[in-house]
Design an enzyme around this catalytic site. Structure first.
Site, PDB file in Angstrom:
ATOM      1  N   LYS A  84       0.855  -1.186   0.000  1.00  0.00           N
ATOM      2  CA  LYS A  84       0.000   0.000   0.000  1.00  0.00           C
ATOM      3  C   LYS A  84       0.892   1.238   0.000  1.00  0.00           C
ATOM      4  O   LYS A  84       1.794   1.353   0.847  1.00  0.00           O
ATOM      5  CB  LYS A  84      -0.831  -0.048   1.283  1.00  0.00           C
ATOM      6  CG  LYS A  84      -2.170   0.645   1.235  1.00  0.00           C
ATOM      7  CD  LYS A  84      -2.857   0.330   2.561  1.00  0.00           C
ATOM      8  CE  LYS A  84      -4.224   0.870   2.666  1.00  0.00           C
ATOM      9  NZ  LYS A  84      -4.757   0.733   4.024  1.00  0.00           N
TER      10      LYS A  84
HETATM   11  C1  E4P Z   1      -8.202   1.664   4.120  1.00  0.00           C
HETATM   12  O1  E4P Z   1      -7.409   0.902   3.601  1.00  0.00           O
HETATM   13  C2  E4P Z   1      -7.966   2.356   5.402  1.00  0.00           C
HETATM   14  O2  E4P Z   1      -7.247   1.488   6.237  1.00  0.00           O
HETATM   15  C3  E4P Z   1      -9.230   2.693   6.149  1.00  0.00           C
HETATM   16  O3  E4P Z   1     -10.379   2.318   5.460  1.00  0.00           O
HETATM   17  C4  E4P Z   1      -9.237   4.064   6.748  1.00  0.00           C
HETATM   18  O4  E4P Z   1     -10.457   4.245   7.423  1.00  0.00           O
HETATM   19  P1  E4P Z   1     -10.695   5.400   8.517  1.00  0.00           P
HETATM   20  O5  E4P Z   1     -10.949   6.675   7.788  1.00  0.00           O
HETATM   21  O6  E4P Z   1     -11.893   4.933   9.285  1.00  0.00           O
HETATM   22  O7  E4P Z   1      -9.432   5.458   9.345  1.00  0.00           O
END
Ligand code: E4P
Length: 220
Positions: A84
């Site tokens: 990522k």
């Molecule tokens: C996605 O890969 C992220 O880890 C995640 O969905 C972020 O979500 P949040 O805005 O609730 O932290």
């Protein structure tokens, strides 16, 4: 549609994987911090529980550093781990380099359709638009999913999957289903909410009460 779990809690992955419908897992540095555990150990355990793509996020800000971290993660973790990277110009360079080597990349922190398009052009396997964080600013996060999917429709050569992230409630998931997002990543709580309905529960209760009467009458 792929259903991913957004967590770094191994027990949650074990539970949802046991339902037989878990397609992958996304982690991020904040989720790893919350788990209180070692990053690579957590990702390895998750990757052994769920055979789908498991996103492990790099923390370098320059492309060279992102590629170095990505290659190290790929070399030391199970095959199904993907990398990522943040949606920045340096992230694009790293996406291009890693994807040219055949490594799956999930470009994260996407807030516009143009960021998604550029990430797709760089070779991303997934783009992750953050719906909830847009809602938090007083705008409609679902519009971004709709814009990205419309863009994908306009340019059918794009093969990158749209991974709706930052999901805050079941309605986000239902809207993604309606729009045709390829993938949704959500916390365990939302997996549970999506499977729960009071009429299912009262229906089971009614059937069991009636069945007990059938058994008592000796008709079972
Ligand atoms: C996605 O890969 C992220 O880890 C995640 O969905 C972020 O979500 P949040 O805005 O609730 O932290």
């Amino acid at each position: 549609m792929e259903l991913f779990l957004d967590t770094a809690e191994v027990d949650e992955v074990r539970e949802i994987a046991s339902w037989g419908i878990l397609d992958g897992v996304t982690t991020n540095p904040s989720l790893i911090k919350k788990s209180g555990r070692d990053f690579k150990t957590v990702v390895e355990e998750i990757a052994n529980l769920c055979g789908g793509p498991i996103s492990a996020e790099v923390t370098a800000l320059d492309a060279e550093g992102m590629v170095k971290e990505g290659l190290d993660l790929k070399a030391s973790l199970p095959e199904n781990v993907i990398i990522k990277v943040p949606c920045t110009p340096e992230g694009l360079k790293a996406t291009k380099e890693l994807s040219d080597k055949g490594i799956g990349v999930n470009v994260t922190l996407i807030f516009t359709a143009s960021q998604a398009l550029m990430s797709a052009k760089a070779g991303a396997m997934y783009v992750s638009p953050f719906i909830g964080r847009i809602d938090d600013t007083g705008h409609n996060g679902m519009d971004l999913i709709s814009d990205i999917l419309q863009t994908w429709h306009n340019y059918p050569e794009i093969k990158t999957k749209v991974l709706a992230a930052s999901i805050r409630h079941p309605t986000h998931v239902l809207e993604c289903m309606r729009l045709g997002a390829h993938t949704v990543t959500m916390p365990t709580k939302i997996f549970r909410q999506l499977m729960k309905h009071p009429l299912t529960e009262s229906g089971i209760e009614r059937f069991l009460l009636d069945w007990a009467e059938v058994e008592n009458a000796g008709n079972a």
